[in-house]
Design an enzyme around this catalytic site. Sequence first.
Site, PDB file in Angstrom:
ATOM      1  CG  HIS A 158      24.444  52.772  52.498  1.00 28.76           C
ATOM      2  ND1 HIS A 158      23.864  52.036  51.494  1.00 28.76           N
ATOM      3  CD2 HIS A 158      23.514  52.838  53.489  1.00 28.76           C
ATOM      4  CE1 HIS A 158      22.647  51.689  51.842  1.00 28.76           C
ATOM      5  NE2 HIS A 158      22.406  52.158  53.056  1.00 28.76           N
ATOM      6  CB  SER A 279      56.628  52.340  49.719  1.00 26.99           C
ATOM      7  OG  SER A 279      57.082  52.799  48.462  1.00 26.99           O
ATOM      8  CE  LYS A 285      51.798  53.651  50.605  1.00 23.98           C
ATOM      9  NZ  LYS A 285      51.369  53.525  49.249  1.00 23.98           N
ATOM     10  CD  GLU A 292      47.383  46.110  51.253  1.00 20.87           C
ATOM     11  OE1 GLU A 292      47.346  46.368  50.045  1.00 20.87           O
ATOM     12  OE2 GLU A 292      48.277  46.522  52.002  1.00 20.87           O
ATOM     13  CE1 TYR A 319      40.003   7.352  44.904  1.00 18.75           C
ATOM     14  CE2 TYR A 319      40.623   6.121  42.944  1.00 18.75           C
ATOM     15  CZ  TYR A 319      40.903   7.100  43.882  1.00 18.75           C
ATOM     16  OH  TYR A 319      42.066   7.804  43.801  1.00 18.75           O
ATOM     17  CD  GLN A 324      46.245  10.766  43.180  1.00 24.60           C
ATOM     18  OE1 GLN A 324      46.271   9.590  43.494  1.00 24.60           O
ATOM     19  NE2 GLN A 324      46.985  11.239  42.197  1.00 24.60           N
ATOM     20  CE  LYS A 327      44.838  12.146  48.788  1.00 24.70           C
ATOM     21  NZ  LYS A 327      43.483  11.865  48.264  1.00 24.70           N
TER      22      LYS A 327
END
Length: 458
Positions: A158, A279, A285, A292, A319, A324, A327
Amino acid sequence: MAMEKMWAGRFQKALDKKADDFNSSLRVDKRMYAQDIKGSIAHATMLEKQGILPSSDVDTIVDGLVGILQDIESGALPIADGAEDIHMFIEAELTNRIGDAGKRLHTARSRNDQVALDIRLYLRDEVETVVALIKDLIAAVVDKAEETADVIAPAYTHLQRAQPISFGHQLMAYAMMLLRDIQRLEDASKRMNVSPLGSCALAGTTYPTDRAFVAQALEMNGVMKNSIDGVSDRDFCVELLSAFALLMTHLSRFSEEVILWSSWEFKFVELDDSFTTGSSIMPQKKNPDMAELVRGKTGRVYGDLMAMLTVLKGLPLAYNKDMQEDKEAVFDALDTVKVCLEVFTPMIATMKVLAENTYKAAQKGFINATDLADYLTKKGMPFRSAYKIVGQIVAECIAKDCVLDTLPLADYQKYTELFTEDLYTEISLETCVSKRNSEGGASAASVRLQVAYVREVL
Ligand code: ARG
């Protein structure tokens, strides 16, 4: 410039320009050129062996295809826009180069089984690359786990401090997940590596083909047993995408961990400068952008899986052009997984674990309370009673602003005579971790066994 269509004979008018661009998959499927050529060489060789095409034609076809492969690879033959797809591009180029023999290559074959073969071959090869990248990541994780086996840290449930562990233990949890990701990919690859070629448009052929010969030449595990299934099935794409999605889930959870650990609130790790960013306004920073982005790109791979499932769900056999789209989805997921792994591995390898901080965090939050209850239980008290007493002691410590390790013995003994001086060594963080020696437990010794196990498997 659009090329003249191979199927133009039946039509009075050329395809509308917008429709032509819309219809073309060349931009996406040109990466399968080597597999397309390899498949065509195997097919042509089989046609010769079966007496369907004369050796003179097949020799010319094979030489022509080898030349095209070399020229694409050297850059002499750019795969320029205009063709409908990579299959048409290569066939047209072959016919350009060798004339009529090139027009015979497509005997006893359709683009439907051709594309199904090419994508299987392509993905089969790419799975090997992804597996190698996961192995690199596991190796980095395992090295880091070994390095931090003796580092004591809090583990959470938790997101509340729960129990003390070796820092390496949580790293090894990710190593185990990644091992299963490899197994899933290899398992999917085995089922994928079966030849649909010879299914032709959907119904097989009246020519005396030898499908097993082609499969063997392409190092596949046999042929698909139903020609409609051969051209209609894309479940291997779904399997691969779901294995990728799960792999990304693991990378995303690991990323979240790294993001938390590198925050000022935790400060359990410091990421290397080469894998963090600054930053534009806040000079202090140091942001975990790589982690991320991996977490963010997970959403995109889930999207690819959903796209593939949705494309297939209402399709009648056999088909349909919808297919198509397979892919676009599967290549996007493949590329995403590869870049994520390529940046994640060195980020982990260069990450510094700040042992002093993880130790300090482990001293707070009463994470040895379970061990205190176990202490009483080992002296004969039922666990539930011990659990209740320790709860009351924790409440007393909170009121007195102290921790279990600093509460005087006299205070302990108000609860039960079972408490004696040895309780302090029993609940020290070092004891709590080193005694968690059950199989797969959180001690440094257990982490070293896990490290040895994973290295052995790799
Ligand atoms: N470019 C097509 C695809 O990727 C190849 C198969 C086309 N077959 C056809 N009958 N139009 O699916």
